[in-house]
Write a protein that holds these residues in place. Structure first.
Motif, PDB file in Angstrom:
ATOM      1  N   LEU A   2     -52.117  -3.193  59.127  1.00 18.28           N
ATOM      2  CA  LEU A   2     -53.303  -3.852  59.639  1.00 18.28           C
ATOM      3  C   LEU A   2     -53.088  -4.290  61.083  1.00 18.28           C
ATOM      4  O   LEU A   2     -52.106  -4.970  61.399  1.00 18.28           O
ATOM      5  CB  LEU A   2     -53.623  -5.063  58.759  1.00 18.28           C
ATOM      6  CG  LEU A   2     -54.851  -5.885  59.112  1.00 18.28           C
ATOM      7  CD1 LEU A   2     -56.122  -5.060  58.935  1.00 18.28           C
ATOM      8  CD2 LEU A   2     -54.910  -7.134  58.242  1.00 18.28           C
TER       9      LEU A   2
ATOM     10  N   GLU B 180     -51.078  -7.415  61.086  1.00 20.27           N
ATOM     11  CA  GLU B 180     -49.615  -7.277  61.048  1.00 20.27           C
ATOM     12  C   GLU B 180     -49.031  -6.767  62.368  1.00 20.27           C
ATOM     13  O   GLU B 180     -47.943  -7.176  62.776  1.00 20.27           O
ATOM     14  CB  GLU B 180     -49.273  -6.307  59.912  1.00 20.27           C
ATOM     15  CG  GLU B 180     -47.806  -6.149  59.615  1.00 20.27           C
ATOM     16  CD  GLU B 180     -47.580  -5.077  58.554  1.00 20.27           C
ATOM     17  OE1 GLU B 180     -46.417  -4.734  58.313  1.00 20.27           O
ATOM     18  OE2 GLU B 180     -48.579  -4.586  57.973  1.00 20.27           O
TER      19      GLU B 180
ATOM     20  N   GLY C 192     -45.155   8.854  56.692  1.00 18.45           N
ATOM     21  CA  GLY C 192     -44.255   8.256  55.717  1.00 18.45           C
ATOM     22  C   GLY C 192     -44.461   6.769  55.505  1.00 18.45           C
ATOM     23  O   GLY C 192     -43.697   6.142  54.772  1.00 18.45           O
ATOM     24  N   MET C 193     -45.479   6.233  56.123  1.00 18.65           N
ATOM     25  CA  MET C 193     -45.724   4.799  55.979  1.00 18.65           C
ATOM     26  C   MET C 193     -47.130   4.570  55.464  1.00 18.65           C
ATOM     27  O   MET C 193     -48.005   5.397  55.609  1.00 18.65           O
ATOM     28  CB  MET C 193     -45.533   4.073  57.317  1.00 18.65           C
ATOM     29  CG  MET C 193     -44.153   4.225  57.902  1.00 18.65           C
ATOM     30  SD  MET C 193     -43.951   3.283  59.396  1.00 18.65           S
ATOM     31  CE  MET C 193     -43.968   1.621  58.761  1.00 18.65           C
ATOM     32  N   GLY C 194     -47.328   3.445  54.905  1.00 20.38           N
ATOM     33  CA  GLY C 194     -48.669   3.073  54.501  1.00 20.38           C
ATOM     34  C   GLY C 194     -49.471   2.621  55.699  1.00 20.38           C
ATOM     35  O   GLY C 194     -49.045   2.774  56.847  1.00 20.38           O
ATOM     36  N   LEU C 195     -50.623   2.087  55.441  1.00 19.97           N
ATOM     37  CA  LEU C 195     -51.458   1.582  56.520  1.00 19.97           C
ATOM     38  C   LEU C 195     -50.994   0.198  56.938  1.00 19.97           C
ATOM     39  O   LEU C 195     -50.672  -0.627  56.081  1.00 19.97           O
ATOM     40  CB  LEU C 195     -52.920   1.507  56.068  1.00 19.97           C
ATOM     41  CG  LEU C 195     -53.698   2.809  56.124  1.00 19.97           C
ATOM     42  CD1 LEU C 195     -53.225   3.767  55.058  1.00 19.97           C
ATOM     43  CD2 LEU C 195     -55.178   2.543  55.972  1.00 19.97           C
TER      44      LEU C 195
ATOM     45  N   TYR D 201     -56.671  -0.254  60.965  1.00 23.17           N
ATOM     46  CA  TYR D 201     -55.331   0.044  60.505  1.00 23.17           C
ATOM     47  C   TYR D 201     -54.777   1.203  61.327  1.00 23.17           C
ATOM     48  O   TYR D 201     -55.520   2.035  61.824  1.00 23.17           O
ATOM     49  CB  TYR D 201     -55.337   0.488  59.036  1.00 23.17           C
ATOM     50  CG  TYR D 201     -55.743  -0.571  58.046  1.00 23.17           C
ATOM     51  CD1 TYR D 201     -57.082  -0.748  57.694  1.00 23.17           C
ATOM     52  CD2 TYR D 201     -54.793  -1.365  57.424  1.00 23.17           C
ATOM     53  CE1 TYR D 201     -57.455  -1.698  56.768  1.00 23.17           C
ATOM     54  CE2 TYR D 201     -55.160  -2.321  56.485  1.00 23.17           C
ATOM     55  CZ  TYR D 201     -56.491  -2.474  56.168  1.00 23.17           C
ATOM     56  OH  TYR D 201     -56.848  -3.419  55.239  1.00 23.17           O
TER      57      TYR D 201
ATOM     58  N   PHE E 199     -57.493   4.077  61.435  1.00 21.07           N
ATOM     59  CA  PHE E 199     -58.589   3.998  60.484  1.00 21.07           C
ATOM     60  C   PHE E 199     -59.304   2.662  60.607  1.00 21.07           C
ATOM     61  O   PHE E 199     -58.677   1.609  60.698  1.00 21.07           O
ATOM     62  CB  PHE E 199     -58.085   4.146  59.046  1.00 21.07           C
ATOM     63  CG  PHE E 199     -57.611   5.525  58.711  1.00 21.07           C
ATOM     64  CD1 PHE E 199     -56.262   5.828  58.738  1.00 21.07           C
ATOM     65  CD2 PHE E 199     -58.517   6.523  58.378  1.00 21.07           C
ATOM     66  CE1 PHE E 199     -55.816   7.103  58.434  1.00 21.07           C
ATOM     67  CE2 PHE E 199     -58.078   7.801  58.073  1.00 21.07           C
ATOM     68  CZ  PHE E 199     -56.729   8.090  58.106  1.00 21.07           C
TER      69      PHE E 199
ATOM     70  N   GLN F  61     -51.848   4.364  60.746  1.00 18.25           N
ATOM     71  CA  GLN F  61     -51.048   5.037  59.729  1.00 18.25           C
ATOM     72  C   GLN F  61     -50.078   5.983  60.422  1.00 18.25           C
ATOM     73  O   GLN F  61     -50.483   6.886  61.138  1.00 18.25           O
ATOM     74  CB  GLN F  61     -51.928   5.824  58.751  1.00 18.25           C
ATOM     75  CG  GLN F  61     -51.139   6.454  57.615  1.00 18.25           C
ATOM     76  CD  GLN F  61     -52.021   7.169  56.612  1.00 18.25           C
ATOM     77  OE1 GLN F  61     -53.035   7.740  56.958  1.00 18.25           O
ATOM     78  NE2 GLN F  61     -51.630   7.126  55.345  1.00 18.25           N
TER      79      GLN F  61
END
Lengths: 115, 112
Positions: free
Chosen positions: A45, A59, A40-43, A35, A90, A37
Protein backbone atom coordinates in the motif's frame (compact mmCIF):
# COMPACT_ATOMS: atom_id res chain seq x y z
CA UNK A 1 -20.37 1.47 -14.93
CA UNK A 2 -16.76 1.59 -16.14
CA UNK A 3 -15.58 0.56 -12.65
CA UNK A 4 -12.03 1.59 -11.79
CA UNK A 5 -10.02 2.99 -14.68
CA UNK A 6 -6.31 3.73 -14.79
CA UNK A 7 -4.24 5.64 -17.31
CA UNK A 8 -1.78 5.15 -18.83
CA UNK A 9 -1.46 1.37 -19.16
CA UNK A 10 2.27 1.56 -19.85
CA UNK A 11 4.83 4.27 -19.17
CA UNK A 12 8.59 4.60 -19.50
CA UNK A 13 10.34 7.38 -17.62
CA UNK A 14 13.88 8.52 -17.24
CA UNK A 15 15.37 8.92 -13.78
CA UNK A 16 14.40 12.28 -12.31
CA UNK A 17 11.29 12.79 -14.41
CA UNK A 18 7.93 13.35 -12.77
CA UNK A 19 4.55 12.09 -13.82
CA UNK A 20 1.02 11.47 -12.62
CA UNK A 21 -0.79 8.15 -12.75
CA UNK A 22 -4.49 8.66 -13.10
CA UNK A 23 -7.20 6.67 -11.33
CA UNK A 24 -10.94 7.22 -11.55
CA UNK A 25 -14.00 5.32 -10.38
CA UNK A 26 -17.66 5.88 -11.20
CA UNK A 27 -19.18 3.82 -8.37
CA UNK A 28 -19.35 6.63 -5.80
CA UNK A 29 -16.87 4.79 -3.60
CA UNK A 30 -15.58 6.50 -0.49
CA UNK A 31 -12.33 4.58 -0.10
CA UNK A 32 -9.57 4.65 -2.73
CA UNK A 33 -6.02 3.40 -2.56
CA UNK A 34 -2.82 2.89 -4.52
CA UNK A 35 -0.68 -0.24 -4.42
CA UNK A 36 2.50 -1.28 -6.11
CA UNK A 37 3.25 -4.87 -7.06
CA UNK A 38 6.77 -6.12 -7.58
CA UNK A 39 7.78 -9.59 -8.85
CA UNK A 40 7.34 -12.30 -6.23
CA UNK A 41 5.73 -9.92 -3.78
CA UNK A 42 2.23 -9.10 -2.83
CA UNK A 43 0.72 -5.68 -3.14
CA UNK A 44 2.14 -2.96 -0.96
CA UNK A 45 0.00 0.00 0.00
CA UNK A 46 1.38 3.40 -1.05
CA UNK A 47 -1.36 5.89 -0.07
CA UNK A 48 -5.05 5.73 0.62
CA UNK A 49 -8.04 8.03 1.01
CA UNK A 50 -11.21 7.54 3.03
CA UNK A 51 -13.04 10.35 1.28
CA UNK A 52 -12.64 13.57 -0.70
CA UNK A 53 -10.09 15.84 0.93
CA UNK A 54 -8.66 13.09 3.18
CA UNK A 55 -5.50 11.14 2.39
CA UNK A 56 -3.01 9.17 4.45
CA UNK A 57 0.18 7.21 4.02
CA UNK A 58 0.40 3.50 3.50
CA UNK A 59 3.33 1.14 3.86
CA UNK A 60 5.63 2.61 1.16
CA UNK A 61 4.75 6.32 0.65
CA UNK A 62 8.20 7.80 0.04
CA UNK A 63 8.58 9.36 -3.41
CA UNK A 64 4.83 9.54 -4.04
CA UNK A 65 2.18 12.20 -3.49
CA UNK A 66 -1.60 11.96 -3.70
CA UNK A 67 -4.59 14.24 -3.48
CA UNK A 68 -8.33 13.61 -3.45
CA UNK A 69 -10.21 16.70 -4.57
CA UNK A 70 -13.24 14.73 -5.79
CA UNK A 71 -14.86 11.43 -4.86
CA UNK A 72 -14.15 10.05 -8.35
CA UNK A 73 -10.45 10.77 -8.85
CA UNK A 74 -7.32 9.77 -6.94
CA UNK A 75 -4.14 10.62 -8.89
CA UNK A 76 -0.72 9.37 -7.83
CA UNK A 77 2.24 11.64 -8.48
CA UNK A 78 5.81 10.51 -8.77
CA UNK A 79 7.92 13.49 -7.80
CA UNK A 80 11.32 12.45 -9.17
CA UNK A 81 11.26 8.97 -10.65
CA UNK A 82 13.89 6.45 -9.57
CA UNK A 83 14.63 2.95 -10.95
CA UNK A 84 13.37 1.51 -7.64
CA UNK A 85 9.91 2.76 -8.61
CA UNK A 86 9.77 0.42 -11.58
CA UNK A 87 6.68 -1.61 -10.80
CA UNK A 88 3.07 -2.30 -11.64
CA UNK A 89 0.72 0.15 -9.95
CA UNK A 90 -2.85 -0.70 -9.04
CA UNK A 91 -5.61 1.59 -7.91
CA UNK A 92 -8.49 0.16 -5.89
CA UNK A 93 -11.71 1.44 -4.39
CA UNK A 94 -14.46 0.29 -2.07
CA UNK A 95 -17.86 1.65 -1.17
CA UNK A 96 -17.33 2.10 2.52
CA UNK A 97 -14.46 3.65 4.42
CA UNK A 98 -12.75 0.44 5.48
CA UNK A 99 -11.19 -1.90 2.92
CA UNK A 100 -11.07 -4.69 5.46
CA UNK A 101 -14.82 -5.14 5.60
CA UNK A 102 -15.68 -4.37 2.02
CA UNK A 103 -14.87 -5.71 -1.44
CA UNK A 104 -12.01 -3.87 -3.09
CA UNK A 105 -12.43 -3.20 -6.82
CA UNK A 106 -9.14 -3.00 -8.67
CA UNK A 107 -8.18 -1.18 -11.82
CA UNK A 108 -6.25 -2.93 -14.62
CA UNK A 109 -2.90 -1.51 -13.54
CA UNK A 110 -0.19 0.77 -14.92
CA UNK A 111 3.14 -0.82 -15.80
CA UNK A 112 5.89 1.72 -15.11
CA UNK A 113 9.53 1.40 -16.08
CA UNK A 114 12.10 3.92 -14.88
CA UNK A 115 15.39 3.90 -16.75
CA UNK B 1 5.55 -5.44 6.52
CA UNK B 2 3.23 -8.10 5.14
CA UNK B 3 0.61 -9.41 7.51
CA UNK B 4 -0.24 -12.56 5.56
CA UNK B 5 1.88 -15.23 3.96
CA UNK B 6 0.57 -17.82 1.50
CA UNK B 7 1.79 -21.36 1.20
CA UNK B 8 2.78 -22.93 -1.14
CA UNK B 9 4.31 -20.30 -3.42
CA UNK B 10 3.31 -22.31 -6.48
CA UNK B 11 0.99 -25.20 -7.20
CA UNK B 12 0.49 -27.25 -10.37
CA UNK B 13 -2.49 -29.57 -10.68
CA UNK B 14 -4.43 -31.49 -13.30
CA UNK B 15 -7.81 -30.23 -14.45
CA UNK B 16 -10.51 -31.70 -12.24
CA UNK B 17 -8.29 -31.98 -9.17
CA UNK B 18 -8.68 -29.88 -6.04
CA UNK B 19 -6.29 -27.07 -5.16
CA UNK B 20 -5.58 -26.05 -1.57
CA UNK B 21 -3.56 -23.09 -0.44
CA UNK B 22 -2.96 -21.65 2.99
CA UNK B 23 -2.52 -18.23 4.50
CA UNK B 24 -0.93 -17.48 7.86
CA UNK B 25 -1.06 -14.08 9.51
CA UNK B 26 0.63 -12.46 12.47
CA UNK B 27 -1.80 -10.31 14.44
CA UNK B 28 -5.45 -10.64 15.38
CA UNK B 29 -7.87 -9.77 12.62
CA UNK B 30 -11.52 -8.92 12.17
CA UNK B 31 -11.83 -10.26 8.63
CA UNK B 32 -9.79 -12.07 6.01
CA UNK B 33 -10.28 -11.83 2.27
CA UNK B 34 -9.11 -13.86 -0.69
CA UNK B 35 -8.42 -12.34 -4.11
CA UNK B 36 -7.52 -13.79 -7.51
CA UNK B 37 -5.24 -12.22 -10.08
CA UNK B 38 -5.09 -13.45 -13.65
CA UNK B 39 -1.85 -12.77 -15.46
CA UNK B 40 -1.46 -9.09 -16.30
CA UNK B 41 -4.76 -8.12 -14.71
CA UNK B 42 -6.00 -6.43 -11.56
CA UNK B 43 -7.14 -8.39 -8.53
CA UNK B 44 -10.67 -9.72 -8.23
CA UNK B 45 -12.36 -10.27 -4.89
CA UNK B 46 -13.35 -13.89 -4.20
CA UNK B 47 -14.60 -14.15 -0.66
CA UNK B 48 -14.53 -12.47 2.76
CA UNK B 49 -14.64 -14.46 5.98
CA UNK B 50 -15.20 -12.81 9.35
CA UNK B 51 -13.31 -13.70 12.49
CA UNK B 52 -16.40 -15.30 14.04
CA UNK B 53 -16.88 -17.61 11.04
CA UNK B 54 -15.07 -20.92 10.66
CA UNK B 55 -16.01 -21.84 7.12
CA UNK B 56 -17.55 -20.18 4.09
CA UNK B 57 -18.50 -21.42 0.63
CA UNK B 58 -18.92 -19.67 -2.70
CA UNK B 59 -19.50 -21.91 -5.69
CA UNK B 60 -16.43 -24.16 -6.01
CA UNK B 61 -14.56 -22.19 -3.36
CA UNK B 62 -14.33 -23.17 0.29
CA UNK B 63 -12.55 -20.97 2.79
CA UNK B 64 -11.76 -21.89 6.37
CA UNK B 65 -10.47 -19.70 9.16
CA UNK B 66 -8.75 -20.84 12.33
CA UNK B 67 -8.16 -17.78 14.51
CA UNK B 68 -6.39 -19.83 17.20
CA UNK B 69 -3.73 -20.82 14.66
CA UNK B 70 -3.92 -17.49 12.80
CA UNK B 71 -4.42 -19.29 9.52
CA UNK B 72 -6.86 -19.62 6.65
CA UNK B 73 -7.15 -22.01 3.73
CA UNK B 74 -8.69 -21.68 0.29
CA UNK B 75 -9.88 -24.80 -1.46
CA UNK B 76 -10.83 -24.80 -5.13
CA UNK B 77 -12.72 -27.95 -6.05
CA UNK B 78 -12.88 -29.55 -9.51
CA UNK B 79 -10.35 -27.10 -10.93
CA UNK B 80 -10.57 -25.78 -14.47
CA UNK B 81 -8.01 -24.22 -16.78
CA UNK B 82 -9.66 -20.86 -16.09
CA UNK B 83 -8.64 -21.17 -12.42
CA UNK B 84 -5.01 -20.66 -13.45
CA UNK B 85 -4.09 -17.49 -11.57
CA UNK B 86 -2.37 -16.13 -8.49
CA UNK B 87 -4.33 -16.15 -5.26
CA UNK B 88 -3.77 -13.69 -2.43
CA UNK B 89 -5.05 -13.45 1.09
CA UNK B 90 -5.56 -10.00 2.57
CA UNK B 91 -6.09 -8.82 6.12
CA UNK B 92 -6.04 -5.52 7.92
CA UNK B 93 -2.59 -4.36 8.95
CA UNK B 94 -2.01 -4.57 12.68
CA UNK B 95 -5.16 -3.09 14.18
CA UNK B 96 -5.58 -0.59 11.36
CA UNK B 97 -8.89 -0.94 9.54
CA UNK B 98 -7.86 1.40 6.73
CA UNK B 99 -4.84 -0.53 5.53
CA UNK B 100 -5.24 -3.83 3.74
CA UNK B 101 -2.16 -6.04 3.77
CA UNK B 102 -1.59 -8.69 1.08
CA UNK B 103 0.58 -11.75 1.11
CA UNK B 104 2.95 -12.67 -1.72
CA UNK B 105 0.42 -15.06 -3.21
CA UNK B 106 0.14 -18.63 -4.43
CA UNK B 107 0.47 -19.18 -8.18
CA UNK B 108 -1.84 -21.97 -9.34
CA UNK B 109 -1.41 -23.65 -12.71
CA UNK B 110 -4.16 -25.99 -13.88
CA UNK B 111 -2.98 -28.37 -16.62
CA UNK B 112 -5.47 -29.56 -19.21
Amino acid sequence: NAGVTQTPKFQVLKTGQSMTLQCAQDMNHEYMSWYRQDPGMGLRLIHYSVGAGITDQGEVPNGYNVSRSTTEDFPLRLLSAAPSQTSVYFCASSYHGSPTTDTQYFGPGTRLTVL
Amino acid sequence: SQQGEEDPQALSIQEGENATMNCSYKTSINNLQWYRQNSGRGLVHLILIRSNEREKHSGRLRVTLDTSKKSSSLLITASRAADTASYFCATESAFNDYKLSFGAGTTVTVRA
